[in-house]
Design a protein around this motif. Structure first.
Motif, mmCIF file in Angstrom:
data_model
loop_
_atom_site.group_PDB
_atom_site.id
_atom_site.type_symbol
_atom_site.label_atom_id
_atom_site.label_comp_id
_atom_site.label_asym_id
_atom_site.label_seq_id
_atom_site.Cartn_x
_atom_site.Cartn_y
_atom_site.Cartn_z
ATOM 1 N N LEU A 9 0.839 -1.199 0.000
ATOM 2 C CA LEU A 9 0.000 0.000 0.000
ATOM 3 C C LEU A 9 0.879 1.257 0.000
ATOM 4 C CD1 LEU A 9 -3.007 0.916 0.311
ATOM 5 C CD2 LEU A 9 -2.584 1.048 2.761
ATOM 6 N N ALA A 10 1.939 1.216 0.788
ATOM 7 C CA ALA A 10 2.828 2.383 0.862
ATOM 8 C C ALA A 10 3.483 2.634 -0.496
ATOM 9 C CB ALA A 10 3.887 2.153 1.930
ATOM 10 N N HIS A 11 3.910 1.556 -1.175
ATOM 11 C CA HIS A 11 4.507 1.726 -2.519
ATOM 12 C C HIS A 11 3.494 2.375 -3.453
ATOM 13 C CE1 HIS A 11 8.227 -0.134 -1.693
ATOM 14 N NE2 HIS A 11 7.760 -1.349 -1.512
ATOM 15 N N PHE A 12 2.258 1.860 -3.372
ATOM 16 C CA PHE A 12 1.218 2.410 -4.253
ATOM 17 C C PHE A 12 0.982 3.886 -3.949
ATOM 18 C CE2 PHE A 12 -3.312 3.621 -4.292
ATOM 19 C CZ PHE A 12 -3.420 3.823 -5.657
ATOM 20 N N ILE A 13 0.821 4.203 -2.660
ATOM 21 C CA ILE A 13 0.494 5.597 -2.293
ATOM 22 C C ILE A 13 1.613 6.532 -2.746
ATOM 23 C CG2 ILE A 13 0.197 7.164 -0.323
ATOM 24 C CD1 ILE A 13 -1.367 4.931 1.074
ATOM 25 N N LYS A 14 2.864 6.097 -2.561
ATOM 26 C CA LYS A 14 3.983 6.978 -2.935
ATOM 27 C C LYS A 14 4.013 7.171 -4.450
ATOM 28 C CE LYS A 14 6.315 5.825 1.286
ATOM 29 N NZ LYS A 14 7.341 5.071 2.007
ATOM 30 N N SER A 15 3.810 6.075 -5.177
ATOM 31 C CA SER A 15 3.847 6.190 -6.637
ATOM 32 C C SER A 15 2.682 7.042 -7.147
ATOM 33 C CB SER A 15 3.803 4.786 -7.246
ATOM 34 O OG SER A 15 3.312 4.833 -8.542
ATOM 35 N N GLN A 16 1.498 6.789 -6.587
ATOM 36 C CA GLN A 16 0.312 7.524 -7.052
ATOM 37 C C GLN A 16 0.433 9.007 -6.689
ATOM 38 O OE1 GLN A 16 -1.767 6.009 -8.896
ATOM 39 N NE2 GLN A 16 -3.718 7.081 -8.890
ATOM 40 N N SER A 17 1.036 9.307 -5.549
ATOM 41 C CA SER A 17 1.209 10.713 -5.148
ATOM 42 C C SER A 17 2.137 11.414 -6.133
ATOM 43 C CB SER A 17 1.820 10.817 -3.752
ATOM 44 O OG SER A 17 1.109 10.031 -2.853
ATOM 45 N N ARG A 18 3.186 10.671 -6.558
ATOM 46 C CA ARG A 18 4.119 11.275 -7.543
ATOM 47 C C ARG A 18 3.375 11.563 -8.840
ATOM 48 N NH1 ARG A 18 7.904 7.780 -5.404
ATOM 49 N NH2 ARG A 18 7.384 6.142 -6.889
ATOM 50 N N THR A 19 2.570 10.570 -9.311
ATOM 51 C CA THR A 19 1.839 10.748 -10.566
ATOM 52 C C THR A 19 0.901 11.948 -10.453
ATOM 53 O OG1 THR A 19 1.824 8.360 -10.643
ATOM 54 C CG2 THR A 19 0.481 9.475 -12.286
ATOM 55 N N ALA A 20 0.205 12.051 -9.299
ATOM 56 C CA ALA A 20 -0.763 13.139 -9.133
ATOM 57 C C ALA A 20 -0.048 14.498 -9.149
ATOM 58 C CB ALA A 20 -1.520 12.957 -7.824
#
Ligand SMILES: Cc1cc2nc3c(=O)[nH]c(=O)nc-3n(C[C@H](O)[C@H](O)[C@H](O)COP(=O)(O)O)c2cc1C
Length: 805
Positions: free
Chosen positions: A792-803
């Motif tokens: 989940l942390a990997h996803f949140i960090k990646s998605q935050s970068r994309t956003a």
């Protein structure tokens, strides 16, 4: 073009193409192509509807090599597939529609050219080797549309496809967030003047928003070409189209790009083909990604399908060759699916293929039923099309689609506590109890095998457990044993909300069970928004006053006071007292639902019911978390007095039982017996039965909070804008993230990071929660929690970068 580009080899599915294509676009263009409107529920539903299909083969059918040919508008197509109209193929390849026309031509497949094609009709026609159709958007300035149609007709186009689902463009959030504009120099090659850089802004000023069916007559006046309409989603509109004299219908939701929340096209296809009854061809698009999907669409009555985004993927990966290869792949898959299901030809693909037709051979003289009656969903109760009733299906679908993902979604008990053999022991214990109380063998038999009392046969035991566990002293007569807490909610809402002026208030975010039950009863709840700290009485009071000011009658307020689902918040003692006082002052009832209290560690606050001095609380009880959900046993405590017109009094519970008698008659006697046996094992102290479970779930919550803290050290958490609450019990916690936590994000999280959660927005009746997720900690082992939190942390960090980018 024509030279082999790198990348077309090693690609075996349309999905492979999608993945390979992504890297070839900038983010804005990718989102423009891949995205849908709103929360992208319809976009996801299109795919999910095909994923749900299970084809039913006929074996040893002797059908030989399948014949994929079909005839549409008098022209023979080698395969029932054409390319859907899409704006600006030039985003995918500099040659744009010219390359697509060559690719489609190589396969003999028609291409529907968009009004917003990036290449001229003449150049496309020159390259084409198969029929071309023109997709028409009707502009406010009809002369522009007329010129387009005339120009296409002159270039040899064979049909017009009027798009009818776009009085304006849908709210495509990805494009809004990216402030999407066409790359410099990219313009619609067949239109002049105008500012086309922002497709949605252009549509808003230029599309005719007031079209009606007379536009078909107008097209007939300006052109001799056949006219199809694209964007029909109901049998009623299909019939209207037939009345208007169309030559064909395309069932489409624009690939989920117009109104988010409309149904998947596959789900309405049978309704529409039944309404059309073969009078004109019916085509369908949206989510077709495999040959088997094409076959499923044919089985439900489509004459052919249109393929959208995948063609752009093929084009982006390998230009003309890529698109041609992709069309070859889906054609091969179709041939294979037909061969393996024993379907000899397109015409013979019928509803039995998707299990939609009764297969029994009627006995001689028996009345034959007509195949697939084709009920219209639009004519069923509105609740069946309400997204609220679909949210759980969607989560289940995601979980099935990504079986290896760790799921923080289901709010179910941990399986490790259940032991099959125990069921028999519990059952036996209850039967012994009946015997010990003097029941004869005949009475024991009846208690298990017969219809039972509607209010339930274990009311005394439930009343006893409420006394011992919750310090609530109620008479067994005020209890109705229900089929889970869900039935208790339904009964309470049915009885209390008697007309449109009655108001059900709900604490929001809110458990979907109550909003769903309300929806079934045509009740629209009024949401009382929780603050970050939880529910506040002042907000409820304001909502009550506002409803009164509108001439309505607030009747009841639904709330989960302990470790709430979905937010995990707990109502402090003082708020409980204030709420009861408010209920008394404003003459409303409180519907208290507290399934997690007893499975939470440590001392719990008193229930509202135990503090209730004026019979203001109707308690909705669940035994699913404390005993086991498979029993489907819940209860409602309704000790309120009801007075009839003659002044006779009874209990609200009696009225609820009357309603129940017409829904479930009585709760399963066998289930009640097992539940009773469990209660008896602990002298009706559910708390004792749950000391181990409460400790387990308490640990699960603690581990989750620790793992989250490990993954997001304070400084990083702050910088990212990630935060979560820290519930002291229950199954759920709420996590705020710096991006839109919608279905699209969920799919990415499941697909690329192997972790599933629930978008918090599902739980807001009036919108909200778009940047939060619900995590459920109950179902997983500690190991899974640790792995899941890391993913989940990997996803949140990646998605935050994309956003951010
Ligand atoms: C990038 C893009 C542009 C589109 N442009 C148009 C258009 O100009 N006119 C139209 O009627 N539909 C348009 N559509 C919708 C498609 O015709 C079709 O309905 C949809 O893409 C089918 O779904 P699929 O992509 O899941 O196969 C467009 C779709 C995409 C993805």
């Amino acid at each position: 073009m024509g030279a082999e580009r790198p990348g077309t080899t090693g690609l075996f599915t349309l999905k492979d193409y999608e993945e390979a294509a992504k890297a070839r676009f900038d983010q804005g263009s990718w989102d423009f192509i891949a995205g849908g409107a709103g929360q992208e529920r319809t976009l996801a539903a299109n795919l999910a509807a095909f994923d749900r299909v299970r084809l039913r083969p006929r074996v040893l059918s002797g059908s030989g090599a399948p014949d994929t040919r079909t005839t549409v508008l008098g022209r023979s197509w080698p395969v029932p597939i054409a390319v859907a109209p899409m704006a600006y193929h030039t985003l995918a390849d500099p040659e744009g529609e010219v390359a697509t026309a060559r690719a489609a031509g190589r396969a003999g497949l028609p291409l529907v050219v968009s009004t917003f094609a990036g290449r001229t009709f003449e150049s496309i026609a020159e390259a084409a080797g198969a029929p071309l159709w023109l997709q028409v958007y009707c502009f406010r300035d009809r002369s522009t549309t007329r010129q387009l149609v005339e120009r296409a007709e002159r270039a040899g186009f064979e049909a017009l496809v009027l798009t009818v689902d776009a009085p304006r463009l849908g709210r495509r959030l990805r494009d809004l967030r990216n402030d999407f504009r066409l790359p410099d120099g990219m313009v619609p090659a067949n239109l002049t003047g105008g500012d086309y850089a922002s497709p949605s802004a252009h549509a808003l000023t230029e599309f005719d928003p007031a079209l009606d069916w007379s536009v078909i007559d107008w097209l007939r006046e300006i052109s001799s070409l056949p006219v199809l309409v694209k964007g029909v989603l109901s049998g009623a509109d299909a019939r209207a189209a037939l009345r208007a004299g169309v030559d064909g219908i395309v069932v489409s939701n624009h690939g989920g790009r117009q109104l988010d929340g409309v149904p998947a096209t596959l789900d309405v296809l049978a309704e529409i083909t039944a309404a059309v009854g073969g009078v004109c061809p019916v085509l369908v698009d949206g989510g077709i990604r495999r040959g088997a999907d094409v076959l499923a669409a044919l089985a439900l009555g489509a004459d052919a399908v249109l393929l959208g985004r995948p063609v752009l993927h093929g084009l982006a990966v390998g230009g003309e060759n890529g698109a041609a290869h992709l069309l070859e792949l889906i054609t091969e898959e179709l041939v294979e699916a037909m061969a393996l299901t024993g379907t000899p030809s397109v015409a013979e693909a019928g509803p039995a293929l998707v299990g939609a037709e009764p297969e029994a051979t009627p006995a001689p003289g028996a009345v034959r039923t007509t195949p697939a009656a084709g009920l219209r969903k639009a004519e069923l109760h509105g609740s069946v099309s309400d997204p609220v009733l679909d949210t759980m299906n969607f989560l289940n679908e995601i979980t099935t689609r990504y079986p290896r993902a760790i799921s923080f979604a289901p709010g179910r008990p941990y399986d490790g506590f259940f032991d099959v053999e125990q069921i028999f022991t519990h059952l036996r214990r209850y039967l012994d109890h009946l015997e010990a109380q003097g029941a004869s063998p005949g009475q024991v038999r009846s208690a298990l095998f017969q219809y039972g009392p509607t209010s339930g046969q274990i009311r005394e035991l439930i009343a006893d457990s409420l006394r011992k566990d919750e310090n609530t002293d109620i008479a067994p007569e005020s209890v109705v044993v229900t089929v889970g807490c869900q039935e208790a909610m339904f009964l309470a809402v049915r009885a209390l909300i008697s007309g449109p002026e009655d108001v059900l208030l709900v604490s929001s975010p809110c458990y979907v069970g109550i909003t769903g039950a309300a929806r079934l009863l045509d009740v629209t709840p009024t949401a009382v928004a929780e603050r970050e700290s939880g529910f506040d009485c002042a907000d409820l009071e304001a909502a009550v006053l506002a409803e009164r000011a509108r001439g309505r009658r607030p009747r009841a307020f639904y709330v989960i006071p302990d470790h709430s689902n979905p937010s995990g918040t707990t109502m402090p003692l003082q708020t409980r007292l204030d709420l009861l006082d408010l209920a008394q002052r404003h003459d409303i009832l409180v519907l208290e639902d507290s399934p997690y209290r007893m499975v939470s560690p440590g001392q719990q606050l008193p229930t509202l019911k135990s503090l209730d001095r004026h019979r203001r609380v109707v308690q909705l009880g669940s035994l699913s978390k404390t005993l086991f959900p498979g029993a489907r046993v819940g209860y409602v405590v309704a000790d309120q007095t009801v007075v009839d017109a003659d002044g006779r009094t009874g209990l609200l519970a009696d009225e609820l039982a009357k309603i129940k008698s017409m829904i479930t008659v009585n709760t399963s006697a066998v289930s009640q017996a097992v539940v009773a046996g469990m209660l008896l094992a602990a002298d009706c102290r559910t708390s004792e039965l749950n000391s181990e479970t409460a400790a387990y779930y308490g640990d699960a919550m603690r581990v989750t909070l620790e793992e989250l803290a490990k993954q997001f050290p304070a400084a990083e958490r702050e910088a990212l804008g990630v935060r979560w609450n820290e519930p002291t019990g229950g199954f759920f916690l709420s996590l705020t993230v710096p991006f839109l936590a919608d279905n699209a994000a969920l799919i990415r999280s499941a697909e690329e990071f192997g972790v599933i959660w629930t978008p918090m927005s599902y739980f807001y009746p009036d919108g909200g929660g778009e940047h939060a997720v619900r995590l459920s900690v109950s179902y997983l082992t500690h190991r899974e929690i640790a792995d899941g939190t890391e993913r989940l942390a990997h996803f949140i960090k990646s998605q935050s970068r994309t956003a951010r980018d």
